[in-house]
Every structure is written in C-alpha cells, then in structure tokens.
Design an enzyme around this catalytic site. Sequence first.
Site, mmCIF file in Angstrom:
data_model
loop_
_atom_site.group_PDB
_atom_site.id
_atom_site.type_symbol
_atom_site.label_atom_id
_atom_site.label_comp_id
_atom_site.label_asym_id
_atom_site.label_seq_id
_atom_site.Cartn_x
_atom_site.Cartn_y
_atom_site.Cartn_z
ATOM 1 N N ALA A 26 0.842 -0.991 0.053
ATOM 2 C CA ALA A 26 0.041 -0.026 -0.044
ATOM 3 C C ALA A 26 0.788 1.407 0.007
ATOM 4 C CB ALA A 26 -1.007 0.069 0.956
ATOM 5 N N ARG A 31 9.545 7.647 -4.073
ATOM 6 C CA ARG A 31 10.861 7.913 -4.413
ATOM 7 C C ARG A 31 11.269 7.171 -5.735
ATOM 8 N NH1 ARG A 31 14.510 5.506 0.144
ATOM 9 N NH2 ARG A 31 12.486 4.679 0.964
ATOM 10 N N GLU A 174 12.941 1.604 15.046
ATOM 11 C CA GLU A 174 13.216 2.351 13.688
ATOM 12 C C GLU A 174 14.217 3.098 13.684
ATOM 13 O OE1 GLU A 174 11.193 1.351 10.862
ATOM 14 O OE2 GLU A 174 11.148 -0.068 12.477
ATOM 15 N N ASN A 247 13.346 0.785 -3.560
ATOM 16 C CA ASN A 247 12.619 2.267 -3.342
ATOM 17 C C ASN A 247 12.508 3.334 -4.502
ATOM 18 O OD1 ASN A 247 11.631 1.723 -0.565
ATOM 19 N ND2 ASN A 247 13.928 1.249 -0.163
ATOM 20 N N LYS A 370 5.111 -12.436 -40.425
ATOM 21 C CA LYS A 370 4.166 -11.943 -39.441
ATOM 22 C C LYS A 370 3.038 -12.875 -39.779
ATOM 23 C CE LYS A 370 0.547 -9.624 -40.138
ATOM 24 N NZ LYS A 370 -0.547 -9.085 -40.530
ATOM 25 N N TYR A 385 9.491 -9.832 -47.229
ATOM 26 C CA TYR A 385 8.435 -9.812 -46.157
ATOM 27 C C TYR A 385 7.351 -10.986 -46.484
ATOM 28 C CZ TYR A 385 4.382 -8.460 -43.705
ATOM 29 O OH TYR A 385 3.369 -8.460 -42.789
ATOM 30 N N ASN A 396 10.174 -22.558 -51.804
ATOM 31 C CA ASN A 396 11.444 -21.606 -51.610
ATOM 32 C C ASN A 396 10.829 -20.328 -52.205
ATOM 33 O OD1 ASN A 396 13.636 -20.331 -52.341
ATOM 34 N ND2 ASN A 396 14.949 -22.122 -52.468
ATOM 35 N N SER A 424 12.964 -14.861 -57.638
ATOM 36 C CA SER A 424 13.444 -13.625 -56.893
ATOM 37 C C SER A 424 12.575 -12.485 -57.406
ATOM 38 C CB SER A 424 14.806 -13.404 -57.106
ATOM 39 O OG SER A 424 15.418 -14.674 -56.735
ATOM 40 N N ALA A 442 10.831 -15.157 -61.872
ATOM 41 C CA ALA A 442 11.332 -13.970 -61.115
ATOM 42 C C ALA A 442 10.819 -12.687 -61.894
ATOM 43 C CB ALA A 442 12.713 -14.015 -61.490
#
Length: 526
Positions: A26, A31, A174, A247, A370, A385, A396, A424, A442
């Site tokens: 809590a 700091r 303390e 801290n 992706k 990509y 390939n 390619s 290609a």
Amino acid sequence: MTLPLRSDPVSSQGPARPAAVVVLAAGEGTRMRSRTAKVLHRIGGLSLLGHALRAARATGPEHLAVVVRHQRDDVAAHIAQVDPTAVVADQDEVKGTGRATECGLAVLPDGLEGTVLVTYGDVPLLAADTLLALLQAHTGAGAAVTVLTSLVDDPTGYGRVLRDADGAVSAIVEQKDATEQQRAVREINSGIYAFDAAVLRDALAEVTTDNAQGEKYLTDVVAIARRRGLVVAGHELADVWQTEGVNDKVQLARLGAELNRRTVEKAMRDGAVVVDPATTWIDVDVTVGEDTVVRPNTQLLGATSVGAGCTIGPDTTLTDTEVGDGAEVVRTQAVLAVVGPGASVGPFSYLRPGTRLGARGKIGGFVETKNAEIGDGAKVPHLSYVGDATIGEGANLGAGTIVANYDGVTKSRTSVGAHSFVGSDSVLVAPVTIADGAYVAAGSALTGDVGPGELGVSRARQRNVPQWVARRRAGTATDRAAQAALAARHDQPDQPDQPDQPDQPDQPDQHDQHGDPAQDQQEEQA
Ligand code: UD1
Ligand code: CA
C-alpha cells in the site's frame, strides 16, 4: 513443549502450511518518481509484486491477502491477472506497516488460527524456500513472532533488531526512533515475519501511532509479545539480496541485475552455455535446453523456451518465442514466434507474432514475417516480407519476394504450396494461391492463382534494342566499351557473327522464355 501440528502439512518433513500470507503493497513509493505504481515495475519479466506473490503462493497458504492503497485500481487489476485467488485488502488513511497488516487480517476469516507470514510487495528476490525456512524456524522455536533478519554493512534506514543476552529478540527500533547506540546495530529487520495469528491480531489492537513518524508500526508487535512473556525469535538470512526492497529506480536496476545474474547462473547449471553472462538477459520463466549456446547480447524474455543444442545470438531478442532443438537464431528479433527444430533464422531478421517456421526451415537475412506458417524445410532465404501467408513444405521464396498482404484497407492471405518455387523479386498480391509444385517467374507481380505444375509469369517481355548506346550515348565510356566488345566479337574466328544464341529456337515458348528457373535458382543461391 509440544507444537500444535496443522492437519495439512506441505510434506511429511516440511512445516505446516501458513494459515495466511499478508503481502504489504500500500506504500506510496514516491522515491520511484514514476506514474506507474512502484510494485508494478518489472524485473526478470515479472512485476515486483508478481515476484512477491509467487514466493507467497509457493508456501501453500490457506489465504493470501494483498494490502493496497496507492494506485489501488492499477494494483488490484494486476493482482487479478497474476494471482486471481489472492484477496485484495484496502488500507485506510491510518499509516504504517502495522495498520496495513491489520487491514490485511480484516479480509481474512475472523478468529484465524495458525501462522501468518507478512511480506512486502516491493521485495522481489525473496525466495519461497526462505519463507518456508522461516516458517519452520518459527514453529520449531514455538515462537509467537519470528523476524527474518540480516546483517548488513550499512544499516541506515532500516529498523534495528535488538537482542537479549540470550539471543532472543527484545524489540525492533526504527532508525528515526533509535538512539545513537541502537543505530550502531548492524542486524536489521527485513520486514518479513512469521506471526501467531491470534498474537498478531491482539497485539496490533494495542499498537499506537506514538512515534517519530506518527505511524502504526508492525514492529511494535515484537515488544508487545515480549511483554506478554511470549517467545520472539530472529531468523538470520545470509543472502541479503533476498530482503532488499526497491525504493527507487537505482535499486530497481541493481536488483534486476542481481536477479538476472541468478537466472543466468541457473541456466548454466541446467546445461546451457552462456558465452557472456554479463550481456545475457534471461527472464525467470524462460527455459533453455542443454548444450544450447547463448552468444553475447542476447535477451530471452517472457515465456520463451529454447530447446537443446541450439545456437542463439549474438544480438538476439526472443520474446514469448519457442525454439525447437538444434535450431540456430542469429541477430534476430522475435515476438510470439515458433522456430522449428533444426531451423535457421537470421541474421538481421524480424519474426513478428504468429510466425511459425517448420522443422529445418529457413528464414534468412533481412526477412520480416508475421502470421506466417512456413512449412518444414521451406525457405525464405533473403530480403523478404511474408505476412498472413502459408508457405508449404519444401517451398522456396526467392530473394526479395514480398507478400503484399495489405491493400490499404484489408489484409488477405496468401498461400504457396508444397515444393513450389517463387522466383526472386516477386510480389504476391494477396489474396493469391500458388498450388503445390508450381513455379513463379522471377520479377513477377502476381495477382492471380497458379495451378499445380504451372509456371506463373507476370512481367513485361524483354526486348534488346541494338546499337542504342551508339545512337543515344555516343562518345561515352559505355559507348567505347561497347565498340571494343563488338570489335572483339568480330575478331574471334570461332565466334559466330550473329549475337543470338544458336541453340535457342526462333520463337521460344513464351513461358519458357520468361521464367528461367535456372537463372532463378542462381539468384536464390547467391
Ligand atoms: C519497514 C520496517 C523496518 C524495516 C524495513 C525493511 C516498520 C515500522 N518498519 O520500514 O523495521 O527495516 O521495513 O524494509 O515496519 N506499507 C503499507 N502501508 C503503509 C506503509 C507501508 O502497505 O502504510 C508497505 C509498503 O508498501 C512496503 C512495506 O510496507 O512494501 C514497507 O514500507 P516502508 O515504508 O518501506 O517501510 P520502512 O519505513 O522502510
Ligand atoms: Ca522500504
């Protein structure tokens, strides 16, 4: 003295489970100078609180309460994620660790019996084993309170542990309330304790805010228990890192580095070869198989798992990524990706979420992927990509192949069949389906499907304009080179006069002329 044995011990040798663990979280954490709640800062892939909850949970408590106040909603939401069965307790405006503990007890069953462990949400290196040892020492000593302590070189800021001549703990004082003499004590209170639940409850009711900070100190429970003639024990921990709290951001980095040092060391003890531990960062949940070599500047993060006999790095960051046995991943960034056994990736490639590279497949240099399923033995060797695509087994994709998955509005899928060969510098404009066993010439910009065994070609035919250089670039170095080359041809007695290749038919099949698989293959292997 006979110790009360709980009915449900963790194991036959181990101590009883704690009735509860109360985790204090809590505090304001000013700091840290951060908009993020202190306990939500992360090291080793988990929040500080996440580490504390794991250690607490591993002791097998009947109840687990976390006391919150500052940025309460953020912290409570995080608790719901990382430990949904933990009970969130709200601390009121009364300050101090004693009040926090009282608020924690308030959400637990009335009249709770047994041992209550108190820990901090900002002490991330504390190990479950340490808590279990504390529990065992506590029950073994028949103590009402057992304080986890450590001996430090610089005790500044900590509560000091005061002991009797016989070694029993008499009080914790303390820093701000301590005398000069008490401040010289180097044994400090870690803030982690085992309490008898009833003693804790009753003593907290007596604790006042009559001290230098005007707070309800949990530490005052020690003196109260002693006044009642109860046993207060100290359990010293040699490993001081485990009791260190965060801290500020300097401590965050320091403890993060130490945690990492421990995690990397464990990976090595488990059989990994870590070439440069100083520049290797491994999160606590990562697994690395035997004889896998981790090269310098590598980060293995989140839920990443790496099989055996792999080579990872240098300069590689894998997040939540699974790498099969014997794979090689060099200078690569991968997130939520799967790399099959024996596959190879990199250098300089970026595997984004949903990439799945099959066994012995290849994602070579300067490739971004992706949502791409790339089959067993399939290859995307150079400068590509591949997004929202399925690439069949053994296929390939030639150098520079781009899957154009996005038309500016929607994203569509592309598939390339098994053992197909894309020449390619081709663009596959999604959605497009290339069947098994097909070729793409290609330099094609493909917008339609290609059937099995077909060659897809989509580009302009080549035409050569004789003497163009002589007419349009006369007098240039290029022109002089051309004249010299033409003269040399005429001087060669064995060379036929005409520049056309003699074995080429006059009107070659259009497709054969455009798609030159031999040439594509050369480019692929280049
Ligand atoms: C506390 C101890 C001190 C010990 C030190 C170890 C007391 C009075 N002092 O000091 O003896 O050496 O820890 O680090 O207990 N917290 C709350 N609510 C509050 C105040 C604190 O939940 O009202 C939580 C904080 O979030 C933190 C922990 O308790 O997790 C300790 O608080 P902190 O303010 O750091 O205690 P110290 O004064 O350092
Ligand atoms: Ca503190």
